[in-house]
Design an enzyme around this catalytic site. Structure first.
Site, PDB file in Angstrom:
ATOM      1  N   LYS A   9       0.828  -1.200   0.000  1.00  0.00           N
ATOM      2  CA  LYS A   9       0.000   0.000   0.000  1.00  0.00           C
ATOM      3  C   LYS A   9       0.869   1.259   0.000  1.00  0.00           C
ATOM      4  O   LYS A   9       2.085   1.180   0.211  1.00  0.00           O
ATOM      5  CB  LYS A   9      -0.926  -0.038   1.216  1.00  0.00           C
ATOM      6  CG  LYS A   9      -1.898  -1.215   1.180  1.00  0.00           C
ATOM      7  CD  LYS A   9      -2.718  -1.281   2.455  1.00  0.00           C
ATOM      8  CE  LYS A   9      -3.672  -2.454   2.458  1.00  0.00           C
ATOM      9  NZ  LYS A   9      -4.443  -2.533   3.719  1.00  0.00           N
ATOM     10  N   TYR A  49     -12.126  -3.545  -3.109  1.00  0.00           N
ATOM     11  CA  TYR A  49     -12.636  -3.522  -1.734  1.00  0.00           C
ATOM     12  C   TYR A  49     -14.156  -3.525  -1.681  1.00  0.00           C
ATOM     13  O   TYR A  49     -14.750  -2.946  -0.769  1.00  0.00           O
ATOM     14  CB  TYR A  49     -12.070  -2.305  -0.998  1.00  0.00           C
ATOM     15  CG  TYR A  49     -10.587  -2.426  -0.731  1.00  0.00           C
ATOM     16  CD1 TYR A  49     -10.103  -3.276   0.257  1.00  0.00           C
ATOM     17  CD2 TYR A  49      -9.667  -1.697  -1.478  1.00  0.00           C
ATOM     18  CE1 TYR A  49      -8.746  -3.395   0.501  1.00  0.00           C
ATOM     19  CE2 TYR A  49      -8.300  -1.805  -1.239  1.00  0.00           C
ATOM     20  CZ  TYR A  49      -7.852  -2.658  -0.247  1.00  0.00           C
ATOM     21  OH  TYR A  49      -6.504  -2.768  -0.011  1.00  0.00           O
ATOM     22  N   ASN A 112      -1.606  -0.210   7.321  1.00  0.00           N
ATOM     23  CA  ASN A 112      -1.016  -1.508   7.662  1.00  0.00           C
ATOM     24  C   ASN A 112      -0.132  -2.111   6.572  1.00  0.00           C
ATOM     25  O   ASN A 112       0.080  -3.306   6.524  1.00  0.00           O
ATOM     26  CB  ASN A 112      -2.090  -2.490   8.116  1.00  0.00           C
ATOM     27  CG  ASN A 112      -3.075  -2.851   7.030  1.00  0.00           C
ATOM     28  OD1 ASN A 112      -2.984  -2.382   5.900  1.00  0.00           O
ATOM     29  ND2 ASN A 112      -4.029  -3.692   7.366  1.00  0.00           N
ATOM     30  N   HIS A 115      -1.554  -5.571   1.530  1.00  0.00           N
ATOM     31  CA  HIS A 115      -2.779  -6.358   1.342  1.00  0.00           C
ATOM     32  C   HIS A 115      -2.375  -7.661   0.668  1.00  0.00           C
ATOM     33  O   HIS A 115      -1.504  -7.671  -0.206  1.00  0.00           O
ATOM     34  CB  HIS A 115      -3.773  -5.620   0.439  1.00  0.00           C
ATOM     35  CG  HIS A 115      -4.871  -6.512  -0.056  1.00  0.00           C
ATOM     36  ND1 HIS A 115      -6.029  -6.725   0.658  1.00  0.00           N
ATOM     37  CD2 HIS A 115      -4.965  -7.282  -1.170  1.00  0.00           C
ATOM     38  CE1 HIS A 115      -6.795  -7.578  -0.006  1.00  0.00           C
ATOM     39  NE2 HIS A 115      -6.174  -7.929  -1.117  1.00  0.00           N
ATOM     40  N   GLU A 126      -8.901 -11.005  -7.452  1.00  0.00           N
ATOM     41  CA  GLU A 126      -8.052  -9.818  -7.347  1.00  0.00           C
ATOM     42  C   GLU A 126      -6.988  -9.773  -8.441  1.00  0.00           C
ATOM     43  O   GLU A 126      -6.688  -8.699  -8.971  1.00  0.00           O
ATOM     44  CB  GLU A 126      -7.422  -9.762  -5.956  1.00  0.00           C
ATOM     45  CG  GLU A 126      -8.468  -9.513  -4.882  1.00  0.00           C
ATOM     46  CD  GLU A 126      -7.971  -9.657  -3.463  1.00  0.00           C
ATOM     47  OE1 GLU A 126      -8.720  -9.272  -2.559  1.00  0.00           O
ATOM     48  OE2 GLU A 126      -6.842 -10.151  -3.244  1.00  0.00           O
TER      49      GLU A 126
END
Length: 150
Positions: A9, A49, A112, A115, A126
């Site tokens: 990310k 998402y 975080n 992913h 994905e």
């Protein structure tokens, strides 16, 4: 071989963690079969998402993911989805074990670092969102014969 989708990310990219994260997966014996830097368009963030669209945190998640470049990857290996999930650690970095990517590099659940697909079905979905089949490369790592017991 199985495949999984992994995305570093924007916080991970901006903090210079791409090389260290890629190195962990390579050292494990996984094979990188696709990769690129990209600022994700809104449409793909929504598709990625979709399970979070109705949640109150989605607007900030979308803004965060679109706030800088992500490093998108497809990794290949036996049981790769489960292996990568163990390597990245719990979603909340404060609960992630030391030695995991989130445990070592993350601080806040909202930032975080990474992913990864949570199931083979999610991985297929994905990968299809972010990569065309022609962008996935097939090759043999020179160490595959010592990584896997055939």
């Amino acid at each position: 071989m199985d495949r999984t989708f992994v995305m570093i990310k924007p916080d991970g990219v901006q903090r210079g963690q791409v090389g260290g994260i890629v190195s962990r997966f390579e050292a494990k014996g996984l094979k990188l079969v696709a990769a690129r830097f990209e600022v994700l368009p809104e449409s793909r963030v929504i598709e990625q998402y979709q399970e979070h669209l109705s949640k109150p945190f989605f607007p900030s998640l979308k803004s965060y993911i679109r706030g800088g470049p992500c490093f998108l990857m497809v990794w290949e290996g036996r049981n790769v989805v489960a292996i990568v999930r163990k390597m990245i650690g719990a979603t909340n970095p404060q609960e992630a074990a030391p030695g995991t990517i989130r445990g070592d590099f993350g601080i806040d659940i909202g930032r975080n670092v990474i992913h990864a697909s949570d199931s083979p079905e999610s991985a297929a979905r994905e990968i299809g969102i972010h990569f065309k089949p022609a962008e996935l490369f097939a090759y043999t790592r020179v160490d595959e014969s010592v990584v896997y017991e055939y």
